[in-house]
Design an enzyme around this catalytic site. Structure first.
Site, PDB file in Angstrom:
ATOM      1  N   LEU A 144       0.815  -1.214   0.000  1.00  0.00           N
ATOM      2  CA  LEU A 144       0.000   0.000   0.000  1.00  0.00           C
ATOM      3  C   LEU A 144       0.854   1.271   0.000  1.00  0.00           C
ATOM      4  O   LEU A 144       0.299   2.375  -0.033  1.00  0.00           O
ATOM      5  CB  LEU A 144      -0.929   0.012   1.223  1.00  0.00           C
ATOM      6  N   GLU A 145       2.161   1.109   0.017  1.00  0.00           N
ATOM      7  CA  GLU A 145       3.038   2.287   0.008  1.00  0.00           C
ATOM      8  C   GLU A 145       3.907   2.277  -1.245  1.00  0.00           C
ATOM      9  O   GLU A 145       3.465   2.685  -2.311  1.00  0.00           O
ATOM     10  CB  GLU A 145       3.851   2.335   1.301  1.00  0.00           C
ATOM     11  N   MET A 146       5.120   1.771  -1.163  1.00  0.00           N
ATOM     12  CA  MET A 146       5.992   1.776  -2.335  1.00  0.00           C
ATOM     13  C   MET A 146       5.862   0.513  -3.182  1.00  0.00           C
ATOM     14  O   MET A 146       6.256   0.508  -4.351  1.00  0.00           O
ATOM     15  CB  MET A 146       7.442   1.970  -1.901  1.00  0.00           C
TER      16      MET A 146
END
Length: 341
Positions: A144-146
């Site tokens: 959900l981030e990088m």
């Protein structure tokens, strides 16, 4: 028998005197607001201390870590850097209720500030990382981030001759996941924000706090806020349950629980860790809204009211709330010679 009765009464009288005496003694922190030039000692807890100076670290590693911190190639689609969520122009956070990752993916918790993070006793709201290095690796791999991996990141970075040269000079193993996060963490250890008005006050500059701010500081101590928000970070050195004196999760507008609301329980699986979180630092709190792990309080005033209600069991008056907020604003420090905005 008469002597025994008299002795018993004397003991009771002595105990009564002690109870009355200690019952009327104010917390040492409240009595010592102006007494110590370097710290305010808390009753039964750690002292409130000024931030230390920025550490002297190898300049080459700091420079390499800084470049990596701002490099979007750490993400899968080359669109998001560490600085994308930890914006140094926004108090070291993103000022969103929850982080936004690549392709608009929404995270599950509010982004903590990177400023002064090196002084936290653990990283992340649930404390799942014990070091800055562990924390730096987390977002790279979080879908959900990088949404990336070292197997994907390293070949991209090795195309850059400056990176290859820097890693070869600074690390025996060259470029690796471990050396990347070491460089980033080295840079993050320089992200301290000293010289807040409160720091100057603790160092003996009595005029650094106005009468209203000093009144807020007294409330902060006497209401018991400092029982959890203590130490050099004024927080960041212990875990605590969110909702000690009431059911915050039942009462909040969004009643549906999500896994992130379980806090430390997600790490340990122990029932006593349900809804337990790392106590956040209050350093720079005035410039890092919204507040709490769920980003549910969009103003500092709302956050203080909620803390009073659910952590202290008190309904704070508007006057006291405003005084405490005035004090909290004195915790805003400086970065590169300028006070954070």
């Amino acid at each position: 028998m008469k002597k025994l009765i008299l002795a018993f009464l004397a003991v009771l009288f002595a105990m009564l005197v002690l109870v009355l005496w200690f019952g009327n003694v104010k917390p040492p922190a409240a009595d010592a607001l102006l007494a110590s030039p370097h710290a305010t000692q808390l009753h039964g807890g750690d002292a409130l201390l000024p931030l230390p100076p920025v550490p002297a670290l190898p300049e080459e590693k700091v420079a390499l870590g800084k470049r990596l911190f701002f490099d979007q190639r750490l993400s899968h689609d080359n669109s998001l850097a560490c600085a994308g969520c930890h914006d140094l122009a926004r108090g070291g956070s993103d000022r969103l209720p929850a982080a936004i990752g690549i392709a608009g993916a929404r995270g599950s918790v509010n982004t903590p500030t990177v400023f002064n993070a090196a002084l936290n006793f653990v990283q992340f709201w649930d404390g799942r990382a014990s070091t800055l290095e562990e924390q730096a690796a987390g977002p790279v791999h979080n879908p959900l981030e990088m949404a990336s991996s070292w197997a994907e990141v390293i070949p991209k970075l090795k195309l850059d001759s400056d990176y290859r040269r820097a890693f070869q000079q600074l690390y025996p193993e060259g470029m690796s996941g471990q050396s990347i996060v070491d460089a980033i963490a080295t840079y993050e250890r320089t992200l301290l924000t000293p010289n807040s008005p409160f720091d100057r006050f603790l160092r003996g500059e009595k005029s650094a706090l106005s009468p209203r701010e000093l009144d807020g500081y007294r409330h902060f101590l006497e209401y018991g806020c400092a029982s959890c928000h203590q130490g050099v970070l004024i927080g960041g050195n212990m875990y605590q349950r969110f909702g000690v004196m009431g059911d915050y999760f039942r009462d909040r507008p969004v009643a549906r629980l999500i896994p992130a609301d379980l806090g430390r329980f997600n790490v340990t699986g122990r029932e006593e860790d349900r809804h337990v979180f790392k106590v956040p630092s209050l350093r720079n709190v005035a410039v890092t809204a919204p507040y709490f792990h769920d980003g549910s309080a969009d103003t500092l005033e709302k956050a203080v009211v909620i803390m009073g209600r659910y952590q202290l069991g008190r309904e704070l008056s508007e006057i006291d709330v405003q005084a405490i907020v005035a004090f909290l604003r004195t915790l805003t420090g400086e970065w590169e010679g300028q006070r954070l905005q």
